[in-house]
Scaffold this active site. Sequence first.
Site, PDB file in Angstrom:
ATOM      1  N   ASP A   1       0.871  -1.182   0.000  1.00  0.00           N
ATOM      2  CA  ASP A   1       0.000   0.000   0.000  1.00  0.00           C
ATOM      3  C   ASP A   1       0.906   1.230   0.000  1.00  0.00           C
ATOM      4  OD1 ASP A   1       0.900   0.243   2.605  1.00  0.00           O
ATOM      5  OD2 ASP A   1      -1.095   0.261   3.522  1.00  0.00           O
TER       6      ASP A   1
ATOM      7  N   CYS B   1       2.937  -3.408   4.052  1.00  0.00           N
ATOM      8  CA  CYS B   1       2.117  -2.251   4.407  1.00  0.00           C
ATOM      9  C   CYS B   1       2.748  -1.692   5.682  1.00  0.00           C
ATOM     10  CB  CYS B   1       0.641  -2.625   4.557  1.00  0.00           C
ATOM     11  SG  CYS B   1       0.260  -3.785   5.874  1.00  0.00           S
TER      12      CYS B   1
ATOM     13  N   THR C   1       2.178  -1.927   9.069  1.00  0.00           N
ATOM     14  CA  THR C   1       2.489  -2.933  10.100  1.00  0.00           C
ATOM     15  C   THR C   1       2.684  -4.321   9.523  1.00  0.00           C
ATOM     16  OG1 THR C   1       0.166  -3.513  10.412  1.00  0.00           O
ATOM     17  CG2 THR C   1       1.033  -1.706  11.784  1.00  0.00           C
TER      18      THR C   1
ATOM     19  N   HIS D   1       9.701 -23.563   8.366  1.00  0.00           N
ATOM     20  CA  HIS D   1       8.645 -24.226   9.148  1.00  0.00           C
ATOM     21  C   HIS D   1       7.247 -24.063   8.559  1.00  0.00           C
ATOM     22  CE1 HIS D   1      11.056 -24.423  13.192  1.00  0.00           C
ATOM     23  NE2 HIS D   1      11.712 -24.964  12.167  1.00  0.00           N
TER      24      HIS D   1
ATOM     25  N   HIS E   1       6.513 -30.418   9.753  1.00  0.00           N
ATOM     26  CA  HIS E   1       5.973 -29.121   9.296  1.00  0.00           C
ATOM     27  C   HIS E   1       5.023 -29.313   8.122  1.00  0.00           C
ATOM     28  CE1 HIS E   1       8.645 -27.223  12.072  1.00  0.00           C
ATOM     29  NE2 HIS E   1       9.692 -27.821  11.520  1.00  0.00           N
TER      30      HIS E   1
HETATM   31  C1  RB5 Z   1      -1.953   2.613   6.606  1.00  0.00           C
HETATM   32  O1  RB5 Z   1      -2.018   3.782   7.355  1.00  0.00           O
HETATM   33  C2  RB5 Z   1      -1.853   1.406   7.483  1.00  0.00           C
HETATM   34  O2  RB5 Z   1      -3.031   1.215   8.200  1.00  0.00           O
HETATM   35  C3  RB5 Z   1      -1.535   0.196   6.651  1.00  0.00           C
HETATM   36  O3  RB5 Z   1      -0.354   0.412   5.963  1.00  0.00           O
HETATM   37  C4  RB5 Z   1      -1.325  -1.097   7.413  1.00  0.00           C
HETATM   38  O4  RB5 Z   1      -0.419  -0.942   8.453  1.00  0.00           O
HETATM   39  C5  RB5 Z   1      -2.530  -1.818   7.814  1.00  0.00           C
HETATM   40  O5  RB5 Z   1      -2.478  -2.914   8.364  1.00  0.00           O
END
Ligand code: RB5
Length: 142
Positions: A7, A64, A66, A97, A132
């Site tokens: 993203d 993305c 997180t 694994h 596994h």
């Molecule tokens: C974007 O702000 C953020 O929410 C996205 O990149 C991600 O971390 C969502 O899980």
Amino acid sequence: MIGICSDHAGYDYKQKLIAYLEAKNYKVKDFGSHSAESMDYPDVAHPLADAVEKGEVENGIAMCGTGNGMAITLNKHQGIRAGLAWNEEIGKLVKQHNNANVLVMPARFIPFDQVCRITDAWLEAEFEGGRHQRRIEKIPVR
Ligand code: RB5
């Protein structure tokens, strides 16, 4: 062929990782995002997952902020094992694994050189099979 998506939060790292992988002679298919403008990660995660499931790409990399939005979305697909990795050891283990066919990384929480090291560890590791294999066979929802 490796599929890749991000993203807006992972866009900059995705562009740099494509260049890094191509310099190492990997073929990379970019599923977007195609700019750093705010967008919704499922819009790129689902097409990448479909391509992995159909065998159009061998495996995938997704980023993305997180990593969780990508991992949650990708893992809705029965043929996908998307593993979130934030260091090299986990990058290696998620292949050894879990035989992760998509590597997911949290772009906002790790430096770019770590993204490269994790990617290398995942690409170079081998699935260990055995116990596994039995475990991953129990993952899909019937
Ligand atoms: C974007 O702000 C953020 O929410 C996205 O990149 C991600 O971390 C969502 O899980």
